[in-house]
Design a protein around this motif. Sequence first.
Motif, PDB file in Angstrom:
ATOM      1  N   ARG A  41      33.622  32.674  47.745  1.00 34.37           N
ATOM      2  CA  ARG A  41      33.565  33.196  49.104  1.00 34.37           C
ATOM      3  C   ARG A  41      33.467  34.718  49.099  1.00 34.37           C
ATOM      4  NH1 ARG A  41      39.771  31.673  50.459  1.00 34.37           N
ATOM      5  NH2 ARG A  41      40.736  33.429  49.393  1.00 34.37           N
ATOM      6  N   PHE A  42      32.928  35.219  50.187  1.00 31.09           N
ATOM      7  CA  PHE A  42      32.906  36.642  50.487  1.00 31.09           C
ATOM      8  C   PHE A  42      33.930  36.828  51.594  1.00 31.09           C
ATOM      9  CE2 PHE A  42      31.107  39.932  53.372  1.00 31.09           C
ATOM     10  CZ  PHE A  42      31.237  41.016  52.540  1.00 31.09           C
ATOM     11  N   ARG A  43      34.940  37.651  51.360  1.00 35.08           N
ATOM     12  CA  ARG A  43      35.995  37.827  52.353  1.00 35.08           C
ATOM     13  C   ARG A  43      35.988  39.266  52.846  1.00 35.08           C
ATOM     14  NH1 ARG A  43      41.741  35.400  52.037  1.00 35.08           N
ATOM     15  NH2 ARG A  43      40.567  33.723  52.994  1.00 35.08           N
ATOM     16  N   GLU A  44      36.071  39.381  54.179  1.00 34.23           N
ATOM     17  CA  GLU A  44      36.189  40.691  54.787  1.00 34.23           C
ATOM     18  C   GLU A  44      37.512  40.772  55.533  1.00 34.23           C
ATOM     19  OE1 GLU A  44      34.000  43.842  57.795  1.00 34.23           O
ATOM     20  OE2 GLU A  44      33.040  41.915  57.407  1.00 34.23           O
ATOM     21  N   TYR A  45      38.264  41.816  55.222  1.00 36.70           N
ATOM     22  CA  TYR A  45      39.466  42.150  55.963  1.00 36.70           C
ATOM     23  C   TYR A  45      38.981  43.093  57.060  1.00 36.70           C
ATOM     24  CZ  TYR A  45      41.608  40.122  51.849  1.00 36.70           C
ATOM     25  OH  TYR A  45      41.956  39.268  50.834  1.00 36.70           O
ATOM     26  N   VAL A  46      38.728  42.517  58.226  1.00 38.87           N
ATOM     27  CA  VAL A  46      38.003  43.203  59.290  1.00 38.87           C
ATOM     28  C   VAL A  46      38.677  44.506  59.705  1.00 38.87           C
ATOM     29  CG1 VAL A  46      37.116  42.975  61.658  1.00 38.87           C
ATOM     30  CG2 VAL A  46      37.000  41.025  60.074  1.00 38.87           C
ATOM     31  N   ASP A  47      39.978  44.496  59.884  1.00 42.26           N
ATOM     32  CA  ASP A  47      40.694  45.668  60.390  1.00 42.26           C
ATOM     33  C   ASP A  47      40.608  46.870  59.454  1.00 42.26           C
ATOM     34  OD1 ASP A  47      41.591  44.255  62.710  1.00 42.26           O
ATOM     35  OD2 ASP A  47      43.103  43.291  61.464  1.00 42.26           O
ATOM     36  N   THR A  48      40.585  46.609  58.155  1.00 44.20           N
ATOM     37  CA  THR A  48      40.524  47.708  57.190  1.00 44.20           C
ATOM     38  C   THR A  48      39.114  47.901  56.627  1.00 44.20           C
ATOM     39  OG1 THR A  48      41.145  46.235  55.373  1.00 44.20           O
ATOM     40  CG2 THR A  48      42.937  47.414  56.510  1.00 44.20           C
ATOM     41  N   GLN A  49      38.193  47.024  57.040  1.00 44.81           N
ATOM     42  CA  GLN A  49      36.802  47.074  56.584  1.00 44.81           C
ATOM     43  C   GLN A  49      36.698  47.061  55.063  1.00 44.81           C
ATOM     44  OE1 GLN A  49      34.842  50.314  58.595  1.00 44.81           O
ATOM     45  NE2 GLN A  49      34.991  49.319  60.575  1.00 44.81           N
ATOM     46  N   THR A  50      37.539  46.242  54.432  1.00 47.80           N
ATOM     47  CA  THR A  50      37.432  46.048  52.989  1.00 47.80           C
ATOM     48  C   THR A  50      36.840  44.668  52.745  1.00 47.80           C
ATOM     49  OG1 THR A  50      39.745  45.363  52.940  1.00 47.80           O
ATOM     50  CG2 THR A  50      39.280  47.627  52.310  1.00 47.80           C
ATOM     51  N   ARG A  51      36.047  44.572  51.683  1.00 46.34           N
ATOM     52  CA  ARG A  51      35.305  43.347  51.402  1.00 46.34           C
ATOM     53  C   ARG A  51      35.402  43.012  49.916  1.00 46.34           C
ATOM     54  NH1 ARG A  51      32.954  47.029  54.307  1.00 46.34           N
ATOM     55  NH2 ARG A  51      32.294  46.573  56.408  1.00 46.34           N
ATOM     56  N   PHE A  52      35.476  41.700  49.650  1.00 42.59           N
ATOM     57  CA  PHE A  52      35.566  41.231  48.268  1.00 42.59           C
ATOM     58  C   PHE A  52      34.724  39.979  48.087  1.00 42.59           C
ATOM     59  CE2 PHE A  52      39.514  43.473  49.038  1.00 42.59           C
ATOM     60  CZ  PHE A  52      39.698  44.210  47.882  1.00 42.59           C
ATOM     61  N   LEU A  53      34.155  39.842  46.915  1.00 42.39           N
ATOM     62  CA  LEU A  53      33.607  38.573  46.473  1.00 42.39           C
ATOM     63  C   LEU A  53      34.726  37.921  45.685  1.00 42.39           C
ATOM     64  CD1 LEU A  53      31.432  36.452  45.965  1.00 42.39           C
ATOM     65  CD2 LEU A  53      30.607  37.876  44.059  1.00 42.39           C
ATOM     66  N   GLU A  54      35.116  36.710  46.092  1.00 41.60           N
ATOM     67  CA  GLU A  54      36.243  36.029  45.459  1.00 41.60           C
ATOM     68  C   GLU A  54      35.796  34.697  44.874  1.00 41.60           C
ATOM     69  OE1 GLU A  54      39.734  37.776  48.377  1.00 41.60           O
ATOM     70  OE2 GLU A  54      39.175  35.677  48.597  1.00 41.60           O
ATOM     71  N   VAL A  55      36.315  34.414  43.689  1.00 41.02           N
ATOM     72  CA  VAL A  55      36.090  33.129  43.042  1.00 41.02           C
ATOM     73  C   VAL A  55      37.457  32.533  42.747  1.00 41.02           C
ATOM     74  CG1 VAL A  55      35.166  31.935  41.009  1.00 41.02           C
ATOM     75  CG2 VAL A  55      33.905  33.869  42.007  1.00 41.02           C
ATOM     76  N   LYS A  56      37.686  31.359  43.324  1.00 42.97           N
ATOM     77  CA  LYS A  56      38.943  30.650  43.066  1.00 42.97           C
ATOM     78  C   LYS A  56      38.634  29.484  42.138  1.00 42.97           C
ATOM     79  CE  LYS A  56      41.937  30.283  46.483  1.00 42.97           C
ATOM     80  NZ  LYS A  56      42.522  29.945  47.804  1.00 42.97           N
ATOM     81  N   LYS A  66      42.631  33.336  41.096  1.00 48.27           N
ATOM     82  CA  LYS A  66      41.650  33.988  41.964  1.00 48.27           C
ATOM     83  C   LYS A  66      41.197  35.273  41.299  1.00 48.27           C
ATOM     84  CE  LYS A  66      42.881  35.849  45.982  1.00 48.27           C
ATOM     85  NZ  LYS A  66      43.187  35.996  47.429  1.00 48.27           N
ATOM     86  N   ASN A  67      39.891  35.399  41.137  1.00 48.13           N
ATOM     87  CA  ASN A  67      39.285  36.620  40.632  1.00 48.13           C
ATOM     88  C   ASN A  67      38.440  37.194  41.756  1.00 48.13           C
ATOM     89  OD1 ASN A  67      39.734  36.812  37.553  1.00 48.13           O
ATOM     90  ND2 ASN A  67      39.258  34.667  37.921  1.00 48.13           N
ATOM     91  N   ARG A  68      38.473  38.518  41.872  1.00 49.94           N
ATOM     92  CA  ARG A  68      37.672  39.112  42.931  1.00 49.94           C
ATOM     93  C   ARG A  68      37.172  40.484  42.523  1.00 49.94           C
ATOM     94  NH1 ARG A  68      41.668  40.457  47.945  1.00 49.94           N
ATOM     95  NH2 ARG A  68      42.710  42.239  47.049  1.00 49.94           N
ATOM     96  N   MET A  69      36.102  40.867  43.174  1.00 52.86           N
ATOM     97  CA  MET A  69      35.548  42.198  42.954  1.00 52.86           C
ATOM     98  C   MET A  69      35.310  42.839  44.311  1.00 52.86           C
ATOM     99  SD  MET A  69      31.571  41.473  41.848  1.00 52.86           S
ATOM    100  CE  MET A  69      31.199  43.200  41.766  1.00 52.86           C
ATOM    101  N   ALA A  70      35.611  44.122  44.395  1.00 51.04           N
ATOM    102  CA  ALA A  70      35.406  44.858  45.636  1.00 51.04           C
ATOM    103  C   ALA A  70      33.912  45.014  45.885  1.00 51.04           C
ATOM    104  CB  ALA A  70      36.074  46.226  45.552  1.00 51.04           C
ATOM    105  N   ILE A  71      33.540  44.873  47.140  1.00 52.70           N
ATOM    106  CA  ILE A  71      32.146  45.048  47.542  1.00 52.70           C
ATOM    107  C   ILE A  71      32.090  46.317  48.381  1.00 52.70           C
ATOM    108  CG2 ILE A  71      30.213  44.048  48.843  1.00 52.70           C
ATOM    109  CD1 ILE A  71      30.998  42.459  46.304  1.00 52.70           C
ATOM    110  N   LYS A  72      31.313  47.261  47.928  1.00 56.90           N
ATOM    111  CA  LYS A  72      31.269  48.572  48.579  1.00 56.90           C
ATOM    112  C   LYS A  72      30.229  48.649  49.693  1.00 56.90           C
ATOM    113  CE  LYS A  72      34.289  50.318  45.755  1.00 56.90           C
ATOM    114  NZ  LYS A  72      35.666  50.241  46.138  1.00 56.90           N
TER     115      LYS A  72
END
Length: 181
Positions: A41-56, A66-72
Amino acid sequence: FSVLEIDGKRLSQYESTYFDTSDYYFYHQHHRGRLNRFKVRFREYVDTQTRFLEVKFKNNKKRTAKNRMAIKEDGAFNINHHQDFLRELNVPQCHDLEVKLVNRYQRIALASEERAERLTIDINLENTSGSELGQVSLGDFAILELKQAKLTRNSVAFDVLRKLNLRPRGFSKYCMGTILT
């Protein structure tokens, strides 16, 4: 417990975009109770505008990593730009992934540092897919998840939930959203 508060807000907005193959390989693996299965999944924390690609990954001992990488980058997320990350984690059929579901919800997050546990409460869950059903809201429904460093029933949160006659159940936002849409 303390309540997570960001910029004076205690209710945070989340948006998750789930990826699967055209024949819903990950969904069917989960639905059949297979272990050693993935969720992407691609998760966005809307309020802080941070985004990650996550693999569970749920292994054969029923533990989830859960492994994730920040998406800039801003704008539309393209999973094809992150094939190296997916291959590194041995995600099957990673070259065939497409958007299958988007869910949005609000979360209240509680934490107890003393007990090394968190309780999240997800509400106002909405699911959207490309199907003709479009968008489905779950209405008056909440998902409570108790997250502990080490599983123990010796928890204030667990006691309160038990007294309210609420018992632990498995639940996947992706699987439920896929079924509903």
